[in-house]
Design a protein around this motif. Structure first.
Motif, PDB file in Angstrom:
ATOM      1  N   SER A  92       0.497  -1.184  -0.100  1.00  0.00           N
ATOM      2  CA  SER A  92       0.204  -0.380  -0.194  1.00  0.00           C
ATOM      3  C   SER A  92       1.594   1.394  -0.097  1.00  0.00           C
ATOM      4  O   SER A  92       0.873   2.522  -0.874  1.00  0.00           O
ATOM      5  N   PHE A  93       1.992   1.535   0.293  1.00  0.00           N
ATOM      6  CA  PHE A  93       2.954   2.370   0.605  1.00  0.00           C
ATOM      7  C   PHE A  93       2.903   2.643  -0.924  1.00  0.00           C
ATOM      8  O   PHE A  93       3.604   4.426  -1.216  1.00  0.00           O
ATOM      9  N   ALA A  94       3.814   1.812  -1.616  1.00  0.00           N
ATOM     10  CA  ALA A  94       4.521   2.106  -3.136  1.00  0.00           C
ATOM     11  C   ALA A  94       3.351   2.802  -3.508  1.00  0.00           C
ATOM     12  O   ALA A  94       3.027   3.271  -4.834  1.00  0.00           O
ATOM     13  N   LYS A  95       2.171   1.929  -3.586  1.00  0.00           N
ATOM     14  CA  LYS A  95       0.687   2.051  -4.043  1.00  0.00           C
ATOM     15  C   LYS A  95       0.018   4.118  -3.661  1.00  0.00           C
ATOM     16  O   LYS A  95      -0.978   4.339  -4.419  1.00  0.00           O
ATOM     17  N   ASP A  96       0.322   4.676  -2.925  1.00  0.00           N
ATOM     18  CA  ASP A  96      -0.359   5.801  -2.625  1.00  0.00           C
ATOM     19  C   ASP A  96      -1.529   4.872  -1.629  1.00  0.00           C
ATOM     20  O   ASP A  96      -2.784   6.065  -1.966  1.00  0.00           O
ATOM     21  N   PRO A 125      -6.726   9.961 -10.404  1.00  0.00           N
ATOM     22  CA  PRO A 125      -6.328   9.416  -9.216  1.00  0.00           C
ATOM     23  C   PRO A 125      -6.795  10.306  -7.499  1.00  0.00           C
ATOM     24  O   PRO A 125      -6.472   9.450  -6.655  1.00  0.00           O
ATOM     25  N   LYS A 126      -8.349   9.896  -8.287  1.00  0.00           N
ATOM     26  CA  LYS A 126      -9.522   9.835  -7.395  1.00  0.00           C
ATOM     27  C   LYS A 126      -9.110   8.397  -6.366  1.00  0.00           C
ATOM     28  O   LYS A 126     -10.661   8.018  -5.130  1.00  0.00           O
ATOM     29  N   LEU A 127      -9.431   7.056  -7.088  1.00  0.00           N
ATOM     30  CA  LEU A 127      -9.335   5.847  -6.888  1.00  0.00           C
ATOM     31  C   LEU A 127      -8.731   5.896  -5.840  1.00  0.00           C
ATOM     32  O   LEU A 127      -8.889   4.892  -5.099  1.00  0.00           O
ATOM     33  N   ALA A 128      -7.129   6.476  -4.908  1.00  0.00           N
ATOM     34  CA  ALA A 128      -6.597   6.590  -4.112  1.00  0.00           C
ATOM     35  C   ALA A 128      -7.197   6.618  -2.851  1.00  0.00           C
ATOM     36  O   ALA A 128      -7.712   5.821  -2.534  1.00  0.00           O
ATOM     37  N   LEU A 145     -11.103   4.806   1.779  1.00  0.00           N
ATOM     38  CA  LEU A 145     -12.232   4.161   2.032  1.00  0.00           C
ATOM     39  C   LEU A 145     -12.738   2.679   2.134  1.00  0.00           C
ATOM     40  O   LEU A 145     -12.909   2.608   2.966  1.00  0.00           O
ATOM     41  N   ALA A 146     -12.249   2.158   1.477  1.00  0.00           N
ATOM     42  CA  ALA A 146     -13.001   0.861   1.053  1.00  0.00           C
ATOM     43  C   ALA A 146     -11.978  -0.091   2.575  1.00  0.00           C
ATOM     44  O   ALA A 146     -12.628  -0.871   3.365  1.00  0.00           O
ATOM     45  N   LYS A 147     -11.010   0.540   2.685  1.00  0.00           N
ATOM     46  CA  LYS A 147      -9.768  -0.218   3.565  1.00  0.00           C
ATOM     47  C   LYS A 147     -10.724  -0.166   4.757  1.00  0.00           C
ATOM     48  O   LYS A 147     -10.249  -0.827   5.609  1.00  0.00           O
ATOM     49  N   ALA A 148     -10.885   1.163   4.775  1.00  0.00           N
ATOM     50  CA  ALA A 148     -10.440   1.743   6.483  1.00  0.00           C
ATOM     51  C   ALA A 148     -12.082   0.565   6.701  1.00  0.00           C
ATOM     52  O   ALA A 148     -12.135   0.299   7.358  1.00  0.00           O
ATOM     53  N   PHE A 149     -13.093   0.991   6.266  1.00  0.00           N
ATOM     54  CA  PHE A 149     -14.539   0.075   6.304  1.00  0.00           C
ATOM     55  C   PHE A 149     -14.405  -1.304   6.105  1.00  0.00           C
ATOM     56  O   PHE A 149     -14.634  -2.028   6.885  1.00  0.00           O
ATOM     57  N   ALA A 150     -13.698  -2.004   5.774  1.00  0.00           N
ATOM     58  CA  ALA A 150     -13.570  -2.880   5.446  1.00  0.00           C
ATOM     59  C   ALA A 150     -12.757  -3.506   6.783  1.00  0.00           C
ATOM     60  O   ALA A 150     -12.891  -4.335   7.253  1.00  0.00           O
ATOM     61  N   HIS A 151     -11.626  -2.652   7.265  1.00  0.00           N
ATOM     62  CA  HIS A 151     -10.995  -2.949   8.449  1.00  0.00           C
ATOM     63  C   HIS A 151     -11.782  -2.708   9.461  1.00  0.00           C
ATOM     64  O   HIS A 151     -11.729  -3.947  10.891  1.00  0.00           O
ATOM     65  N   SER A 152     -12.895  -1.796  10.266  1.00  0.00           N
ATOM     66  CA  SER A 152     -13.725  -1.232  11.053  1.00  0.00           C
ATOM     67  C   SER A 152     -14.511  -2.891  11.253  1.00  0.00           C
ATOM     68  O   SER A 152     -14.923  -3.042  12.521  1.00  0.00           O
ATOM     69  N   PHE A 178     -11.208  -9.822   2.606  1.00  0.00           N
ATOM     70  CA  PHE A 178     -10.691  -8.643   1.729  1.00  0.00           C
ATOM     71  C   PHE A 178      -8.949  -8.466   1.294  1.00  0.00           C
ATOM     72  O   PHE A 178      -9.339  -7.706   2.666  1.00  0.00           O
ATOM     73  N   SER A 179      -8.400  -9.266   1.061  1.00  0.00           N
ATOM     74  CA  SER A 179      -6.676  -8.808   0.782  1.00  0.00           C
ATOM     75  C   SER A 179      -6.800  -7.329   0.210  1.00  0.00           C
ATOM     76  O   SER A 179      -7.374  -6.927  -0.419  1.00  0.00           O
ATOM     77  N   GLY A 180      -5.345  -6.453   0.836  1.00  0.00           N
ATOM     78  CA  GLY A 180      -5.061  -5.550   0.557  1.00  0.00           C
ATOM     79  C   GLY A 180      -5.322  -5.400  -1.354  1.00  0.00           C
ATOM     80  O   GLY A 180      -6.665  -4.999  -1.572  1.00  0.00           O
ATOM     81  N   TYR A 181      -4.358  -5.639  -1.833  1.00  0.00           N
ATOM     82  CA  TYR A 181      -4.663  -6.163  -3.498  1.00  0.00           C
ATOM     83  C   TYR A 181      -6.367  -6.516  -3.986  1.00  0.00           C
ATOM     84  O   TYR A 181      -6.694  -5.372  -4.956  1.00  0.00           O
ATOM     85  N   GLY A 182      -7.367  -7.131  -3.154  1.00  0.00           N
ATOM     86  CA  GLY A 182      -8.166  -7.323  -4.549  1.00  0.00           C
ATOM     87  C   GLY A 182      -9.331  -5.546  -4.121  1.00  0.00           C
ATOM     88  O   GLY A 182     -10.120  -6.189  -4.631  1.00  0.00           O
ATOM     89  N   VAL A 183      -9.309  -5.606  -2.429  1.00  0.00           N
ATOM     90  CA  VAL A 183      -9.124  -4.224  -2.304  1.00  0.00           C
ATOM     91  C   VAL A 183     -10.126  -3.149  -3.481  1.00  0.00           C
ATOM     92  O   VAL A 183     -10.744  -2.670  -4.030  1.00  0.00           O
ATOM     93  N   GLU A 184      -8.429  -3.367  -3.866  1.00  0.00           N
ATOM     94  CA  GLU A 184      -8.181  -2.137  -4.723  1.00  0.00           C
ATOM     95  C   GLU A 184      -8.123  -2.228  -6.168  1.00  0.00           C
ATOM     96  O   GLU A 184      -8.682  -1.229  -7.173  1.00  0.00           O
ATOM     97  N   LEU A 185      -8.165  -3.912  -6.806  1.00  0.00           N
ATOM     98  CA  LEU A 185      -8.829  -3.927  -7.963  1.00  0.00           C
ATOM     99  C   LEU A 185     -10.219  -3.939  -7.423  1.00  0.00           C
ATOM    100  O   LEU A 185     -11.037  -3.596  -9.087  1.00  0.00           O
TER     101      LEU A 185
END
Length: 424
Positions: free
Chosen positions: A57-61, A153-156, A161-168, A181-188
């Motif tokens: 996630s760090f590299a992908k921003d 750029p809006k995708l970042a 938001l999706a990661k934070a929601f799934a995590h919570s 959901f994996s991090g890469y899965g959420v990004e896709l």
């Protein structure tokens, strides 16, 4: 009555909260550069054919704000080496303060106050089909997501938001004790749907029991039917089938279970009906459980010597299921919750158990006379019902049950790699 904030206001507010601070990002960047520089220098000194790249996630921003961050640094070996050779070479270049951890390939972690920097060995491959390990695909994953965010750029922030929601909602992570959901899965998923809202709306509309969500972002298959026919059955079990754009034979959400999906779907439905910032705040599951069940809650802690993370968490969750099945013979289980504490490497098991008045042990059919005699030696109160023996005994309190369980099931407990059971 206070007017509800609309969804857009809430999401805008959340984005500002879940983006790491500029100070944190600068510190992470500096430490990452330092580790990368040392690795590259050591590779050059030892004349090892490999290069270094930053991933995750760090590299992908797409990093979300945390108390402690994870930064992935990959060492890509040019030659097609076996894992033992890679481990030998990694030992030659790794810093002394790095901790070695076991995985599909051993990797290393450098701990700091702000982050854990994971140094992961991979093979430098030209074709994803050459991958010997899922981490060998990481370079392709980083490149794909970064290119998509560069175009949009809006995708970042949608990803954040999706990661934070799934995590919570306790649905984030492909580990076996989460099945989320994996991090890469959420990004896709965000790349496929374009926004967090469109994604959760699609989840709510879906009846996964009847129809899976099937996504193929780069149209690598002719159609959905082709996906279901051509992919390996074992990769089609998840409620969402998401074709990895970098490798068509892989379902990027294969780890997602139906139970986790339904839990996530319920949260999405509740959020859309009554949007609130509370859906982005990680709950203290133990505190919530305690608040709901108060004095009736029983708390146990299971510990293991297995490596912290997916290995230990999965083993402890499996053991909690075994314990629950045994306890349900003596108690009516009103509620239960498993929580894996990775820093402590222990599983906390919460339950509300109502003692049964009587326990029924099914025995052998009456025609099996030798087994019936043995059954009668073990149990006093025997009844024959429809040609089968049943034993009826008084139940026991939880302390007695727990003591008996540890004594009678000691072999099973050891075989499941549980070191200690403690009542808190």
């Amino acid at each position: 009555m206070v007017k509800k904030k609309n969804i857009n206001q809430i999401l805008k507010e959340q984005v500002s909260k879940i983006i790491p601070s500029q100070e944190e990002l600068i510190t992470l960047q500096a430490k990452t550069k330092e580790i990368t520089r040392v690795l590259e220098e050591n590779l050059k000194k030892k004349k090892i054919k490999a290069d270094v790249f930053v991933g995750g996630s760090f590299a992908k921003d797409t990093l979300i704000k945390k108390n402690k961050y994870d930064v992935d640094i990959f060492v890509r070996f040019v030659d097609n080496l076996d894992d033992s050779k890679i481990s030998t070479l990694m030992n030659k270049i790794i810093a002394r303060d790095a901790v070695r951890l076991h995985g599909s390939r051993d990797y290393f972690v450098i701990h700091s106050a702000l982050a854990d920097f994971e140094i992961i060995p991979v093979l430098k491959i030209k074709n994803p089909g050459e991958a010997k390990n899922i981490t060998d695909l990481s370079y392709f994953h980083v490149s794909y997501v970064k290119n998509k965010i560069k175009k949009n750029p809006k995708l970042a922030n949608e990803i954040r938001l999706a990661k934070a929601f799934a995590h919570s909602q306790d649905c984030y992570g492909a580990e076996s004790y989460i099945n989320g959901f994996s991090g890469y899965g959420v990004e896709l998923l965000m790349i496929s749907y374009g926004s967090f809202i469109k994604f959760i709306e699609a989840v709510v509309k879906n009846d996964a029991g009847k129809q899976k969500i099937i996504l193929d972002p780069e149209k690598l298959f002719k159609n959905k039917e082709a996906i279901m026919q051509q992919m390996n059955e074992s990769k089609l079990l998840s409620p969402i089938v998401l074709i990895d754009p970098t490798f068509k034979e892989r379902n990027a959400l294969a780890a997602l279970s139906m139970a986790t999906f339904e839990k996530f779907k319920t949260a999405c439905s509740r959020f859309l009906k009554n949007p609130s910032v509370q859906f982005f705040i990680t709950k203290n599951k133990e505190a919530e459980f305690s608040k709901k069940y108060d004095k009736n809650m029983i708390t146990l802690e299971f510990s293991t010597e297995k490596q912290a993370g997916d290995i230990a968490g999965t083993k402890l969750k499996k053991f909690s299921g075994f314990f629950l099945r045994e306890a349900s013979r003596y108690f009516n289980i009103k509620a239960s919750e498993f929580i894996y504490d990775e820093p402590k490497n222990a599983g906390r098991f919460l339950l509300v158990a109502e003692q049964k008045k009587e326990i029924i042990f099914p025995g052998p059919p009456i025609e099996m006379k030798d087994r019936v005699r043995e059954f009668k030696k073990e149990h006093k109160n025997i009844k024959i019902i429809k040609g089968k023996a049943f034993a009826y005994e008084k139940s026991v309190g939880f302390e007695v049950f727990l003591n008996n369980f540890e004594n009678e099931k000691s072999g099973v407990i050891t075989s499941m790699d549980v070191e200690e059971i403690k009542r808190l």
